[in-house]
Design a protein around this motif. Structure first.
Motif, mmCIF file in Angstrom:
data_model
loop_
_atom_site.group_PDB
_atom_site.id
_atom_site.type_symbol
_atom_site.label_atom_id
_atom_site.label_comp_id
_atom_site.label_asym_id
_atom_site.label_seq_id
_atom_site.Cartn_x
_atom_site.Cartn_y
_atom_site.Cartn_z
ATOM 1 N N ASP A 114 0.835 -0.986 -0.100
ATOM 2 C CA ASP A 114 -0.282 -0.253 0.111
ATOM 3 C C ASP A 114 0.500 1.310 -0.717
ATOM 4 O O ASP A 114 0.809 1.550 1.168
ATOM 5 N N SER A 115 2.095 1.395 -1.453
ATOM 6 C CA SER A 115 2.307 3.009 -1.616
ATOM 7 C C SER A 115 2.259 3.679 -2.638
ATOM 8 O O SER A 115 1.972 2.816 -3.993
ATOM 9 N N PRO A 116 2.245 4.954 -2.313
ATOM 10 C CA PRO A 116 1.420 5.024 -3.880
ATOM 11 C C PRO A 116 3.104 5.087 -4.972
ATOM 12 O O PRO A 116 2.529 5.062 -6.361
ATOM 13 N N GLY A 117 3.867 4.655 -4.919
ATOM 14 C CA GLY A 117 5.177 4.717 -5.397
ATOM 15 C C GLY A 117 5.576 2.959 -6.253
ATOM 16 O O GLY A 117 6.125 2.770 -7.021
ATOM 17 N N ILE A 118 4.162 2.183 -5.530
ATOM 18 C CA ILE A 118 4.307 0.495 -6.234
ATOM 19 C C ILE A 118 2.774 0.587 -7.075
ATOM 20 O O ILE A 118 2.030 0.048 -6.324
ATOM 21 N N ARG A 119 2.788 1.148 -8.141
ATOM 22 C CA ARG A 119 1.639 1.026 -9.090
ATOM 23 C C ARG A 119 1.433 -0.420 -9.726
ATOM 24 O O ARG A 119 2.173 -1.164 -9.666
ATOM 25 N N GLN A 120 -0.009 -0.917 -9.541
ATOM 26 C CA GLN A 120 -0.176 -2.108 -9.589
ATOM 27 C C GLN A 120 -1.271 -1.590 -10.583
ATOM 28 O O GLN A 120 -2.697 -0.906 -10.219
ATOM 29 N N THR A 121 -1.811 -2.630 -11.870
ATOM 30 C CA THR A 121 -3.112 -3.018 -12.438
ATOM 31 C C THR A 121 -3.998 -3.572 -11.725
ATOM 32 O O THR A 121 -3.152 -4.323 -10.717
ATOM 33 N N TRP A 122 -4.992 -3.877 -11.464
ATOM 34 C CA TRP A 122 -6.198 -5.003 -10.900
ATOM 35 C C TRP A 122 -7.339 -5.290 -11.609
ATOM 36 O O TRP A 122 -8.266 -4.499 -12.505
ATOM 37 N N GLU A 123 -7.771 -6.358 -11.221
ATOM 38 C CA GLU A 123 -9.051 -6.376 -11.941
ATOM 39 C C GLU A 123 -10.212 -7.205 -10.163
ATOM 40 O O GLU A 123 -9.588 -7.747 -9.477
ATOM 41 N N ALA A 124 -10.684 -7.747 -10.298
ATOM 42 C CA ALA A 124 -11.736 -7.529 -9.340
ATOM 43 C C ALA A 124 -13.671 -7.819 -9.553
ATOM 44 O O ALA A 124 -14.047 -6.904 -10.257
ATOM 45 N N VAL A 176 -12.602 -4.216 -14.283
ATOM 46 C CA VAL A 176 -10.714 -3.844 -14.435
ATOM 47 C C VAL A 176 -9.741 -2.860 -14.978
ATOM 48 O O VAL A 176 -11.129 -1.749 -15.538
ATOM 49 N N MET A 177 -9.348 -2.679 -14.195
ATOM 50 C CA MET A 177 -7.990 -1.737 -14.816
ATOM 51 C C MET A 177 -6.784 -2.340 -14.979
ATOM 52 O O MET A 177 -5.946 -2.452 -14.133
ATOM 53 N N ASP A 178 -6.722 -1.847 -16.418
ATOM 54 C CA ASP A 178 -5.616 -2.377 -16.960
ATOM 55 C C ASP A 178 -4.705 -1.266 -16.897
ATOM 56 O O ASP A 178 -3.267 -1.096 -17.928
ATOM 57 N N LYS A 179 -4.741 -0.492 -16.355
ATOM 58 C CA LYS A 179 -3.026 1.154 -15.957
ATOM 59 C C LYS A 179 -2.943 0.492 -15.168
ATOM 60 O O LYS A 179 -3.711 0.275 -13.973
ATOM 61 N N PRO A 180 -1.857 0.560 -14.659
ATOM 62 C CA PRO A 180 -0.534 1.074 -13.626
ATOM 63 C C PRO A 180 -1.001 1.906 -13.038
ATOM 64 O O PRO A 180 -1.544 3.030 -12.946
ATOM 65 N N VAL A 181 -1.969 1.649 -11.303
ATOM 66 C CA VAL A 181 -2.688 2.496 -10.615
ATOM 67 C C VAL A 181 -2.109 2.951 -9.287
ATOM 68 O O VAL A 181 -1.672 1.280 -8.595
ATOM 69 N N PRO A 182 -1.243 3.536 -8.221
ATOM 70 C CA PRO A 182 -1.386 3.644 -6.642
ATOM 71 C C PRO A 182 -2.317 2.835 -6.516
ATOM 72 O O PRO A 182 -4.304 3.441 -6.474
ATOM 73 N N PRO A 183 -1.999 1.997 -5.247
ATOM 74 C CA PRO A 183 -3.144 1.577 -4.270
ATOM 75 C C PRO A 183 -4.296 1.861 -3.927
ATOM 76 O O PRO A 183 -5.165 1.494 -4.006
ATOM 77 N N TYR A 184 -3.692 3.300 -4.057
ATOM 78 C CA TYR A 184 -5.109 3.910 -2.685
ATOM 79 C C TYR A 184 -5.583 4.222 -3.296
ATOM 80 O O TYR A 184 -7.101 4.536 -3.500
ATOM 81 N N LEU A 185 -5.914 4.188 -4.815
ATOM 82 C CA LEU A 185 -7.210 4.544 -5.854
ATOM 83 C C LEU A 185 -8.049 3.700 -5.900
ATOM 84 O O LEU A 185 -9.169 3.502 -7.002
ATOM 85 N N ILE A 186 -7.363 1.985 -5.307
ATOM 86 C CA ILE A 186 -8.639 1.291 -5.719
ATOM 87 C C ILE A 186 -10.183 1.740 -4.623
ATOM 88 O O ILE A 186 -9.583 1.708 -3.866
ATOM 89 N N ALA A 187 -11.141 1.255 -5.656
ATOM 90 C CA ALA A 187 -12.006 2.256 -4.150
ATOM 91 C C ALA A 187 -13.070 1.119 -4.896
ATOM 92 O O ALA A 187 -13.382 0.778 -5.909
ATOM 93 N N ILE A 188 -14.514 1.819 -3.868
ATOM 94 C CA ILE A 188 -15.461 0.242 -4.167
ATOM 95 C C ILE A 188 -16.348 1.115 -3.293
ATOM 96 O O ILE A 188 -16.854 2.505 -2.485
#
Length: 658
Positions: free
Chosen positions: A196-206, A239-251
């Motif tokens: 959970d760090s803004p510099g470790i950008r990640q793609t994600w799906e859920a 799906v978020m196919d662009k790498p984002v900082p983890p704090y931007l995963i929201a629901i």
């Protein structure tokens, strides 16, 4: 911070190249792995992760919502990129209830939850699988070479700080429950096991299930229609196919419906709020066009929004493709739409380019606030933009005066000796705005716009630091011009305290009539007429109220309200300023309205100052305690923590003892 410094010094990993892995259900390929920054300024002291050893590049969530237990649980499958000699990966956790961790084949992996650190959580250290995935074809030799996949089965705690669970009674409809998340700054580790760090950008799906008839939205692109999941539940896939900082995963989930605004924008809200919300954000497509005209392509596809119940603690949150908004911005005349301009502006600064460390907060918020002003000028005209800038400048000057010009909390980049979360808000937002406005006016708008657009292009979907932006400015804007370098005072702005002497001052004409009226009132109590007041913009009304004398009598307050109709305004920004002035001056007639306001609004910007106004006098202290005892349960954890500390709240402890 210093315990990882030798590792950073020795780290060979500077930039990771693209890894084109296919996301199921996506026609396009997933974007490349975002660069990893290893300079000392990029170090994030708010994470336990050691990304130079092993880091998460993709998160796949399969979760179910439990409104009775107030939990979200299931599995998080993490793709990990690791060094040759790496045997473990460190994740962030805060209250996560881990059931098991395994490799892709289901073989158990050893793991250990470390000691809890207040406000930060605990490190979750997982032994990496012996088996490795196929090496990404485009990954250069010498970079982190090994890829692994681990599966974490877990449940969030009922008191997870990122999640706000609302009963039906706390919603507009009053029939169905509601939940929303707020990840920034470091709260997503309370419901997602990742780094959970803004510099470790990640793609994600859920894929997430919720009971019918609730709809779910997330900060990713929805994949198809919801599907039946059995037992009266439906499954939603994103799906978020662009790498984002983890704090931007929201629901968010609740009884919400959608209104289309244009070809790439729309708004979600409870049915009772939807019509007013859609009308209020009706300029969104025009704002997107303005942003693209100014600073380049909007790279996120859609720009949708959700207007949340009043418990949402912020004005807005820039979650990609799904901005979260407070209902308090709805005024009926789009006068508070600077909020929309701001959250949209994050699509370039903050989401496209993101600070690697929380100490560089201005790189997100200050740059965004500047872009907000430019979008406002394009859509609403120069006069409104100049007024908004004048308000921002005044807020900055006042904040620096209160804190002291040499206070480290007024530096744009937070110094190492203090917490990044202690930096003054005006230093992150307003000082950044004034800085870029100053640079723009020194170098010229055309040249400045070309540089800022190129900055976004060069660092799209990447982490950045203050040192990187200053170096980029010097290379591509200053270009060796020593006189220009001296005039800009770049280092003093970013690393220094107070307000640099070259700060670009707002136009004296922006609030000339209002300031004259405020001076007349301060001198002899002359109020602007009701007709004149009604013709003022919301910014002008705010300016007048902000210039009121600190001390006012009951007679003066009564006259203000009766002449200007302050207690009847539909603009919550104006209403808040009226209530704050009334409460700090012990104006009893305003108490019922303040109580009603605090009972329906959870936005910290309003709640905390009003309780502070009450708590500042012997008259108001018991009123504050009485109101807070009734309203506390409806506030988000962020708002509660601020007011708890202010009021010395001990209600929960007392209840436990009894």
């Amino acid at each position: 911070m210093r315990f990882l410094a030798p590792v950073f010094a020795a780290a060979l990993v500077l930039v990771l190249s693209a890894c084109n892995a296919q996301i199921p259900g996506q026609e396009s390929e997933r974007m490349g792995i975002a660069p990893l920054l290893t300079s000392e300024q990029a170090f994030d002291d708010q994470t336990f992760a050691q990304p130079q050893v092993a880091r998460v590049t993709h998160v796949d969530l399969d979760l179910a919502m439990d409104f009775d237990a107030k939990t979200i649980g299931g599995t998080a499958t993490l793709d990990v990129l690791a060094a040759d000699d790496a045997t473990e990966i460190v994740l962030d956790s805060n209250g996560l209830q881990i059931a098991s961790i395994a490799d892709e084949a289901g073989n158990a992996l050893e793991y250990e939850m470390g000691e809890m650190e207040e406000g930060k959580g605990a490190p979750l250290t997982v032994q990496l699988p012996a088996t490795k995935l196929e090496r990404p074809a485009d990954l250069p030799e010498g970079e982190l070479a090994n890829t692994h996949r681990i599966v974490v089965t877990y449940t969030s705690a009922p008191d997870a700080e990122a999640l706000q669970w609302l009963s039906p009674e706390q919603t507009a409809g009053g029939e169905h429950p509601f939940v929303f998340s707020q990840g920034q700054a470091i709260n997503n580790r309370t419901w997602i096991p990742t780094q959970d760090s803004p510099g470790i950008r990640q793609t994600w799906e859920a894929t997430v299930t919720a009971p019918e008839p609730l709809n779910i939205v997330m900060s990713g692109v929805v994949e198809g229609d919801p599907e039946a999941a059995g037992e009266g539940r439906r499954a939603f896939t994103f799906v978020m196919d662009k790498p984002v900082p983890p704090y931007l995963i929201a629901i968010a989930a609740g009884n919400i419906e959608f209104a289309e605004l244009g070809p790439r924008s729309g708004v979600w809200a409870e049915p009772e709020v939807l019509e007013a919300a859609a009308e209020e954000v009706g300029d969104t497509e025009e704002m997107i066009d303005a942003g693209e005209k100014l600073f380049g392509e909007y790279r996120w596809g859609r720009y949708d929004m959700i207007v949340l119940p009043p418990a949402f603690p912020y004005g807005g949150m820039e979650n990609p493709v799904m901005t979260f908004l407070t209902p308090t911005f709805i005024a009926g005349d789009r006068s508070n739409n600077g909020l929309i301009a701001h959250e949209l502006a994050h699509s370039w600064s903050g989401n496209l380019t993101t600070y690697s460390s929380w100490r560089d907060g201005w790189l997100n918020e200050g740059v965004t606030s500047y872009i907000e002003s430019r979008i406002t000028e394009e859509v609403y005209g120069k006069a409104r933009a100049e007024q908004e800038y004048a308000l921002s400048y005044a807020s900055l000057a006042e904040g620096i005066e209160q804190a002291g010009a040499d206070n480290p909390n007024t530096a744009m980049r937070t110094p190492d000796e203090i917490s990044p979360f202690d930096t003054q808000g005006v230093a992150i937002y307003d000082k950044g705005t004034v800085f870029l406005k100053t640079v723009e006016n020194i170098v010229g708008r055309e040249k400045f716009d070309a540089w800022l657009t190129s900055w976004f292009d060069r660092h799209a979907f990447q982490p950045v630091t203050s040192e990187m932006m200053l170096a980029d400015m010097r290379e591509n804007l200053v270009q060796g011009d020593e006189e220009l370098e001296e005039r800009l005072m770049l280092d003093e702005w970013v690393y220094g305290t107070g307000l640099p002497e070259n700060a670009w001052k707002p136009s004296a004409e922006a609030f000339a009539a209002v300031d004259s009226a405020a001076a007349a009132y301060a001198a002899d109590g002359t109020l602007p007429g009701a007709d004149a007041w009604s013709k003022w913009t919301a910014a002008e009304q705010r300016r007048f109220l902000e210039e009121l004398p600190e001390e006012l009598t009951a007679e003066q307050l009564a006259a203000l309200d009766s002449t200007l109709g302050l207690s009847k305004t539909g603009n919550n920004e104006v209403l808040f300023l009226w209530l704050e002035a009334a409460l700090r001056n012990e104006y009893q007639p305003a108490v019922p309205q303040a109580e009603a306001f605090l009972g329906r609004v959870g936005r910290n910007k309003f709640v905390a100052p009003l309780f502070a106004a009450l708590n500042g006098t012997d008259w108001g202290k018991p009123i504050a305690q009485r109101i807070y005892a009734d309203t506390r349960g409806g506030y988000h954890a962020y708002t509660r923590s601020n007011v708890d500390a202010m009021l010395g709240y001990e209600g929960e402890a007392e209840a436990a003892e009894s």
